[in-house]
Design a protein around this motif. Structure first.
Motif, PDB file in Angstrom:
ATOM      1  N   ALA A  70      -5.396  -0.788  -6.750  1.00  0.00           N
ATOM      2  CA  ALA A  70      -6.063  -1.165  -7.996  1.00  0.00           C
ATOM      3  C   ALA A  70      -5.764  -2.613  -8.398  1.00  0.00           C
ATOM      4  CB  ALA A  70      -5.691  -0.195  -9.113  1.00  0.00           C
ATOM      5  N   HIS A 118       0.840  -1.202   0.000  1.00  0.00           N
ATOM      6  CA  HIS A 118       0.000   0.000   0.000  1.00  0.00           C
ATOM      7  C   HIS A 118       0.874   1.250   0.000  1.00  0.00           C
ATOM      8  CE1 HIS A 118       0.856   0.534   4.268  1.00  0.00           C
ATOM      9  NE2 HIS A 118       0.453  -0.713   4.500  1.00  0.00           N
ATOM     10  N   LYS A 124       3.396  -3.347  -9.811  1.00  0.00           N
ATOM     11  CA  LYS A 124       2.449  -2.347 -10.318  1.00  0.00           C
ATOM     12  C   LYS A 124       2.394  -1.125  -9.407  1.00  0.00           C
ATOM     13  CE  LYS A 124      -0.405  -5.609 -12.884  1.00  0.00           C
ATOM     14  NZ  LYS A 124      -1.743  -6.227 -13.069  1.00  0.00           N
ATOM     15  N   GLY A 125       2.576  -1.345  -8.108  1.00  0.00           N
ATOM     16  CA  GLY A 125       2.514  -0.233  -7.167  1.00  0.00           C
ATOM     17  C   GLY A 125       3.745   0.638  -7.156  1.00  0.00           C
ATOM     18  N   THR A 126       4.852   0.146  -7.733  1.00  0.00           N
ATOM     19  CA  THR A 126       6.105   0.923  -7.797  1.00  0.00           C
ATOM     20  C   THR A 126       6.492   1.236  -9.233  1.00  0.00           C
ATOM     21  OG1 THR A 126       7.453  -1.106  -7.817  1.00  0.00           O
ATOM     22  CG2 THR A 126       6.969  -0.133  -5.663  1.00  0.00           C
ATOM     23  N   ALA A 127       5.542   1.109 -10.157  1.00  0.00           N
ATOM     24  CA  ALA A 127       5.840   1.238 -11.588  1.00  0.00           C
ATOM     25  C   ALA A 127       6.428   2.597 -11.965  1.00  0.00           C
ATOM     26  CB  ALA A 127       4.577   0.963 -12.399  1.00  0.00           C
ATOM     27  N   LYS A 128       6.069   3.633 -11.231  1.00  0.00           N
ATOM     28  CA  LYS A 128       6.536   4.978 -11.592  1.00  0.00           C
ATOM     29  C   LYS A 128       7.878   5.342 -10.974  1.00  0.00           C
ATOM     30  CE  LYS A 128       1.958   6.929 -12.514  1.00  0.00           C
ATOM     31  NZ  LYS A 128       0.985   8.012 -12.177  1.00  0.00           N
ATOM     32  N   GLY A 182      -3.825   4.430  -1.394  1.00  0.00           N
ATOM     33  CA  GLY A 182      -3.157   4.658  -2.676  1.00  0.00           C
ATOM     34  C   GLY A 182      -3.874   3.992  -3.829  1.00  0.00           C
ATOM     35  N   LEU A 183      -4.339   4.769  -4.780  1.00  0.00           N
ATOM     36  CA  LEU A 183      -5.096   4.235  -5.909  1.00  0.00           C
ATOM     37  C   LEU A 183      -4.283   3.226  -6.708  1.00  0.00           C
ATOM     38  CD1 LEU A 183      -7.515   4.147  -7.802  1.00  0.00           C
ATOM     39  CD2 LEU A 183      -6.595   6.175  -8.969  1.00  0.00           C
ATOM     40  N   GLU A 184      -3.057   3.602  -7.070  1.00  0.00           N
ATOM     41  CA  GLU A 184      -2.241   2.720  -7.900  1.00  0.00           C
ATOM     42  C   GLU A 184      -1.777   1.479  -7.143  1.00  0.00           C
ATOM     43  OE1 GLU A 184       0.870   5.138  -9.377  1.00  0.00           O
ATOM     44  OE2 GLU A 184      -0.429   6.302 -10.705  1.00  0.00           O
ATOM     45  N   GLN A 185      -1.831   1.545  -5.809  1.00  0.00           N
ATOM     46  CA  GLN A 185      -1.427   0.396  -5.008  1.00  0.00           C
ATOM     47  C   GLN A 185      -2.576  -0.592  -4.814  1.00  0.00           C
ATOM     48  OE1 GLN A 185      -0.292   3.717  -4.168  1.00  0.00           O
ATOM     49  NE2 GLN A 185       1.376   2.939  -5.447  1.00  0.00           N
ATOM     50  N   ALA A 224      -8.910   4.360  -1.944  1.00  0.00           N
ATOM     51  CA  ALA A 224      -7.869   4.866  -2.844  1.00  0.00           C
ATOM     52  C   ALA A 224      -7.112   6.022  -2.213  1.00  0.00           C
ATOM     53  CB  ALA A 224      -8.492   5.284  -4.171  1.00  0.00           C
TER      54      ALA A 224
END
Length: 368
Positions: A176, A18, A63-67, A171-174, A167
Motif C-alpha cells: 500500500a 514485502h 508502515k509494513g511492520t507497524a503491527k 501483502g496489502l499493508e506492505q 495484495a
C-alpha cells in the motif's frame, strides 16, 4: 544474573519491502527481543534494480511492520563491491552503534543474524562466526517463491488492474505505501520504467546470443579515470541506462582495438579533452579490471579502468561534452559521493583514487 538481550539483524535491499520480508522479521522476533534491519545499497542512485531511495524504503518498512509489538530499527548500509572486508566492518559498526543508541550492553547482547540463502549474494551469512545464525525460509504464494524482483516487475510493468492479486501475493499493508508513493511520484516512476525497458531488452538480446553459442558471453568495456589538481573528469549520461547520472568516460571496446585504445577513444569522444592523445598515454599510471557479477544491471559486463594523472596546474585542462554525454566537467574529489554516480563507478574511483572521502561511520552518526 540478568537475561541477555537477543538482537536480530536482518540485511537486505528491501526493494521494496514485502510480505516475505515481514515473515523473516516475525519469525526472528519470535526468538529475539528486538531487530535491526540494515538497508543495503543505501546511497545508490535510483535505477531499475534500486528504484527506491533509502529514506523511501525506511518509510515502507515502518508502515509494513507497524503491527509488530517489538522494536524494529533501521540503519543504512553502503555497498563496497570490491572490498568484502570493509563491508563486514561496516555491518559490525552499524550493529555496535545501534546497541549503543538502544542502551544495550554489548557484553550482555546476543546478536542473531537472520536471512535465507537464495544465491551468491547471500554468502555474507557465513561471514559472522561469532553471531548466531537463524535460517529463514522463503515466503511462497500458490507454490511460488515471492521475490522483490517479481514485485518490481509487477509494479512498473504490470497492467495496474491486479491490485488485489498483488495484495494477496505481496501483502496489502506492505505494498500500500509503495503504490501510494508511485501515484505521487510519476516522473520517478517514468524514469525507472524507461531504464527497466532498456535493461530488460538488453538482457533478452544478450540471452538470445548466448542461446545461439551455448555459453555466457561477457560484454567488455573500458573506462578512464582522469585526475588533475584534486579533480576527476566526469560526464553526465545522456542515454539509458543511468540517464542523468554522472559516470567515468568510457564505453564498449570495439572489435579492432585494445582496452587502452577504447578508454582513450571514449574519453575524447565524451569529454573532448584539449590535449594530444599521445600525451594522455604518457600520463597512464594504473589499470585494473573490475568484474563483479553485480556491477551492472545489464548483465555480465566487465570493464578495465585506466588511471591518467595529469600535471597539477592552476587551470584545469579544457573539456567539452560530446557523443552520449550531456555534459563533461571536472568534479572536486571532495564532492564525489555515490548517490548520483552510475553503476559501480564510485567503487572504481574509490578503489583507484585513495583521496575520495566517504566515511561510513560518519553517515551512521548522522542518522537520527
Amino acid at each position: 544474573m540478568s537475561t541477555r538481550h537477543r538482537l536480530a539483524v536482518f540485511i537486505g535491499r528491501f526493494q521494496p519491502f514485502h510480505i516475505g520480508h515481514l515473515d523473516v522479521v516475525q519469525n526472528a522476533l519470535a526468538q529475539a527481543d528486538s531487530m535491526l534491519m540494515l538497508v543495503g545499497s543505501a546511497y545508490r542512485p535510483r535505477s531499475w534494480k534500486n528504484p527506491f531511495t533509502y529514506a523511501e524504503r525506511v518509510e515502507f518498512i515502518c508502515k509494513g511492520t507497524a503491527k509488530i509489538d517489538k522494536p524494529v530499527a533501521t540503519l543504512p548500509l553502503v555497498d563496497t563491491l570490491y572490498n568484502d572486508r570493509a563491508w563486514i566492518v561496516n555491518v559490525r559498526t552499524a550493529v555496535t552503534l545501534h546497541m549503543r543508541r538502544a542502551g544495550l550492553d554489548p557484553d550482555k547482547t546476543k546478536v542473531i543474524l537472520t536471512g535465507f540463502e537464495k544465491d551468491k549474494s547471500s554468502r555474507y551469512l557465513s561471514w559472522f562466526p561469532t553471531w548466531e545464525m537463524l535460517p529463514a525460509s522463503p515466503h511462497t504464494h500458490e507454490g511460488e517463491v515471492v521475490s522483490a524482483a517479481e514485485l518490481r516487475q509487477e509494479l512498473f510493468f504490470g497492467s495496474g488492474e491486479n491490485t488485489g492479486r498483488m495484495a494477496s501475493r505481496f501483502g496489502l499493508e506492505q505494498i500500500a505505501p509503495v503504490l501510494s508513493w508511485m501515484k505521487n511520484h510519476p516522473e520517478a516512476v517514468s524514469d525507472v520504467r524507461d531504464e527497466g525497458s532498456f535493461v530488460l531488452d538488453y538482457r533478452e538480446r544478450t540471452q538470445a546470443a548466448e542461446d545461439v553459442f551455448g555459453y555466457p558471453i561477457p560484454v567488455n568495456t573500458a573506462d578512464a579515470i582522469v585526475v588533475q589538481s584534486g579533480h576527476i573528469l566526469m560526464v553526465e549520461r545522456k542515454l539509458q541506462p543511468g540517464k542523468g547520472q554522472w559516470a567515468l568516460p568510457g564505453g564498449h571496446i570495439d572489435r579492432d582495438e585494445q582496452a587502452l585504445d577504447a578508454a582513450i577513444r571514449e574519453l575524447y569522444e565524451e569529454a573532448g579533452l584539449d590535449m594530444p592523445k599521445g600525451a594522455m598515454r604518457g600520463r597512464l599510471r594504473e589499470q585494473r579490471v573490475f568484474d563483479h557479477p553485480e556491477r551492472s544491471e545489464k548483465g555480465w559486463v566487465r570493464t578495465e579502468a585506466f588511471v591518467f594523472e595529469l600535471q597539477d596546474r592552476a587551470k584545469l585542462e579544457k573539456i567539452k561534452s560530446g557523443s552520449d554525454a550531456s555534459q563533461a566537467r571536472w568534479v572536486p574529489i571532495t564532492e564525489i559521493t555515490p548517490d548520483n554516480i552510475f553503476e559501480d563507478h564510485f567503487d572504481i574511483i574509490q578503489a583507484l583514487v585513495p583521496d575520495v572521502p566517504f566515511a561510513y561511520s560518519s553517515i551512521l552518526m548522522a542518522q537520527s
